[in-house]
Design a protein around this motif. Structure first.
Motif, mmCIF file in Angstrom:
data_model
loop_
_atom_site.group_PDB
_atom_site.id
_atom_site.type_symbol
_atom_site.label_atom_id
_atom_site.label_comp_id
_atom_site.label_asym_id
_atom_site.label_seq_id
_atom_site.Cartn_x
_atom_site.Cartn_y
_atom_site.Cartn_z
ATOM 1 N N GLY A 137 9.233 9.722 -3.920
ATOM 2 C CA GLY A 137 10.559 9.114 -3.818
ATOM 3 C C GLY A 137 10.548 7.838 -3.004
ATOM 4 N N GLU A 138 9.818 7.832 -1.891
ATOM 5 C CA GLU A 138 9.739 6.639 -1.052
ATOM 6 C C GLU A 138 9.023 5.514 -1.789
ATOM 7 N N ALA A 139 7.949 5.842 -2.500
ATOM 8 C CA ALA A 139 7.219 4.825 -3.257
ATOM 9 C C ALA A 139 8.090 4.231 -4.360
ATOM 10 N N ARG A 140 8.844 5.070 -5.051
ATOM 11 C CA ARG A 140 9.728 4.575 -6.108
ATOM 12 C C ARG A 140 10.765 3.608 -5.535
ATOM 13 N N SER A 141 11.345 3.961 -4.388
ATOM 14 C CA SER A 141 12.350 3.100 -3.767
ATOM 15 C C SER A 141 11.760 1.749 -3.392
ATOM 16 N N MET A 142 10.544 1.732 -2.837
ATOM 17 C CA MET A 142 9.905 0.474 -2.451
ATOM 18 C C MET A 142 9.619 -0.388 -3.677
ATOM 19 N N ASP A 198 0.858 -1.182 0.000
ATOM 20 C CA ASP A 198 0.000 0.000 0.000
ATOM 21 C C ASP A 198 0.895 1.233 0.000
ATOM 22 N N LEU A 199 0.846 1.988 -1.084
ATOM 23 C CA LEU A 199 1.714 3.151 -1.242
ATOM 24 C C LEU A 199 0.998 4.464 -0.969
ATOM 25 N N PHE A 200 -0.295 4.401 -0.623
ATOM 26 C CA PHE A 200 -1.072 5.631 -0.440
ATOM 27 C C PHE A 200 -0.465 6.487 0.678
ATOM 28 N N GLY A 201 -0.289 7.766 0.378
ATOM 29 C CA GLY A 201 0.215 8.717 1.355
ATOM 30 C C GLY A 201 1.732 8.795 1.421
ATOM 31 N N ARG A 202 2.423 7.875 0.770
ATOM 32 C CA ARG A 202 3.888 7.935 0.781
ATOM 33 C C ARG A 202 4.375 8.940 -0.257
ATOM 34 N N THR A 231 -0.119 7.860 -9.212
ATOM 35 C CA THR A 231 -0.637 9.221 -9.330
ATOM 36 C C THR A 231 -0.309 9.940 -8.036
ATOM 37 N N VAL A 232 0.302 11.114 -8.158
ATOM 38 C CA VAL A 232 0.702 11.875 -6.974
ATOM 39 C C VAL A 232 -0.015 13.215 -6.981
ATOM 40 N N SER A 233 -0.174 13.756 -5.787
ATOM 41 C CA SER A 233 -0.845 15.048 -5.655
ATOM 42 C C SER A 233 0.102 16.166 -6.068
ATOM 43 N N HIS A 234 -0.512 17.223 -6.589
ATOM 44 C CA HIS A 234 0.291 18.371 -7.018
ATOM 45 C C HIS A 234 -0.554 19.629 -6.882
ATOM 46 N N PHE A 235 -0.035 20.608 -6.183
ATOM 47 C CA PHE A 235 -0.738 21.871 -6.018
ATOM 48 C C PHE A 235 -0.267 22.836 -7.094
ATOM 49 N N PRO A 236 -1.209 23.333 -7.939
ATOM 50 C CA PRO A 236 -0.784 24.317 -8.939
ATOM 51 C C PRO A 236 -0.446 25.636 -8.250
ATOM 52 N N PRO A 237 0.379 26.437 -8.840
ATOM 53 C CA PRO A 237 0.703 27.730 -8.225
ATOM 54 C C PRO A 237 -0.534 28.622 -8.196
ATOM 55 N N PRO A 238 -0.740 29.410 -7.140
ATOM 56 C CA PRO A 238 -1.928 30.281 -7.058
ATOM 57 C C PRO A 238 -1.891 31.332 -8.153
ATOM 58 N N SER A 280 -6.266 18.114 -8.113
ATOM 59 C CA SER A 280 -7.512 18.287 -7.359
ATOM 60 C C SER A 280 -7.448 17.652 -5.976
ATOM 61 N N SER A 281 -6.362 16.933 -5.667
ATOM 62 C CA SER A 281 -6.272 16.238 -4.388
ATOM 63 C C SER A 281 -5.902 17.203 -3.271
ATOM 64 N N LEU A 282 -6.389 16.890 -2.075
ATOM 65 C CA LEU A 282 -6.052 17.680 -0.896
ATOM 66 C C LEU A 282 -4.937 17.030 -0.075
ATOM 67 N N GLN A 283 -4.380 15.918 -0.592
ATOM 68 C CA GLN A 283 -3.273 15.265 0.101
ATOM 69 C C GLN A 283 -2.015 16.128 0.004
ATOM 70 N N PRO A 284 -1.047 15.887 0.895
ATOM 71 C CA PRO A 284 0.185 16.689 0.845
ATOM 72 C C PRO A 284 0.852 16.627 -0.522
ATOM 73 N N GLU A 285 1.556 17.669 -0.822
ATOM 74 C CA GLU A 285 2.232 17.788 -2.111
ATOM 75 C C GLU A 285 3.141 16.590 -2.377
ATOM 76 N N ASN A 286 3.032 16.048 -3.610
ATOM 77 C CA ASN A 286 3.918 14.992 -4.107
ATOM 78 C C ASN A 286 3.749 13.673 -3.356
ATOM 79 N N SER A 287 2.571 13.422 -2.797
ATOM 80 C CA SER A 287 2.303 12.146 -2.132
ATOM 81 C C SER A 287 1.405 11.293 -3.019
ATOM 82 N N VAL A 288 1.539 9.956 -2.889
ATOM 83 C CA VAL A 288 0.797 9.019 -3.734
ATOM 84 C C VAL A 288 -0.668 9.012 -3.323
ATOM 85 N N ILE A 289 -1.565 9.167 -4.319
ATOM 86 C CA ILE A 289 -3.002 9.114 -4.036
ATOM 87 C C ILE A 289 -3.673 7.952 -4.772
#
Length: 274
Positions: free
Chosen positions: A188-193, A181-185, A237-244, A209-218
């Motif tokens: 980089g950590e997910a790639r290593s695993m 289970d890679l959700f939330g990692r 698929t990882v979360s990404h916040f676009p610039p405001p 569109s995700s509210l998870q922390p930046e660059n975490s697996v969703i």
């Protein structure tokens, strides 16, 4: 029977028996105590190429005690063979002089160390510490984690001649892998695993569109718990916040107009006032 003639007939036999006894006694004495019946000095016999035991017996018989000297590694001469004698063979020496014999230690060898479950770098250090070098590195499927040593050729404990090399076999991981289970990692950590399990990243997309922390697996494909073949692809698929967006605020205050440049001085003087 003429008893008077009997001693005359036996006399030659008695002489022969006495002579034989004396010769036998002299031979035994010469063999047992050579230094006491031979001259005080003698020529050292050549014992190079003989075993230490044979060389020692020859020298002792000639009146020269043998002493074991240094051992030298040599590829061409078997172990325990005399390489050199000191004083040298053929020289005249006083009997009782110690003769130092340098012996062959044979071909220098090293024992293959135990490297099972070591990383490739750890195995290299262990092998080189014995004087050997790491040879070919291959991989094969195994239950051990990917990248760990599962076998060597020659096997651990084998003594091989120097210089020599040891081939290493690394684990590629098991034939099938259960997806973690890679959700939330983090990415980089997910790639290593994934790489540690012997899988590969097939693609990595971003979701703004995700509210998870930046660059975490969703999201992950295959899903957690599913079985995948070794070397199989994994998509993330990882979360990404676009610039405001930039916001322009109108304060209602306009900037002052630019000041007019000063007029040049007139070429005609003004009339004087009366």
């Amino acid at each position: 029977m003429n008893w008077r003639a009997l001693p005359r007939r036996a006399f030659p036999y008695l002489i022969a028996a006495a002579g034989g006894f004396l010769l036998s006694y002299a031979a035994v004495f010469l063999f047992a105590f050579p230094a006491q019946v031979l001259p005080d000095d003698g020529i050292l016999p050549n014992v190079v190429g003989k075993t230490f035991e044979d060389a020692s017996a020859i020298l002792t018989k000639a009146g020269f005690p043998a002493q074991q000297g240094e051992s030298r590694y040599t590829k061409s001469t078997p172990s325990n063979i005399v390489l050199q004698e000191d004083p040298p063979a053929g020289s005249r020496q006083k009997r009782g002089t110690n003769v130092v014999l340098a012996l062959s230690a044979g071909q220098k060898t090293a024992e293959v160390p135990v490297t099972t479950n070591m990383s490739q770098q750890q195995a290299r250090i262990a092998i080189e510490n014995t004087g050997l070098t790491m040879g070919n590195v291959s991989e094969q499927l195994a239950d051990q984690p990917r990248g760990l040593v599962i076998a060597t050729n020659p096997p651990a404990g084998t003594k091989i001649e120097l210089p020599g090399s040891v081939d290493v076999v690394l684990s590629k991981g098991p034939a099938t892998v259960q997806m973690p289970d890679l959700f939330g990692r983090s990415a980089g950590e997910a790639r290593s695993m994934i790489e540690q399990l012997g899988l590969r990243i097939a693609g990595m997309s971003r979701d703004t569109s995700s509210l998870q922390p930046e660059n975490s697996v969703i999201r992950q494909i295959p899903a957690a718990g599913q079985t995948i073949s070794a070397g199989g692809p994994v998509s993330l698929t990882v979360s990404h916040f676009p610039p405001p967006p930039s916001i322009k605020i109108d304060t209602g205050i306009s900037a002052p107009p630019p000041s007019s440049p000063p007029l040049p001085p007139s070429r005609f003087p003004l009339p004087a006032s009366r």
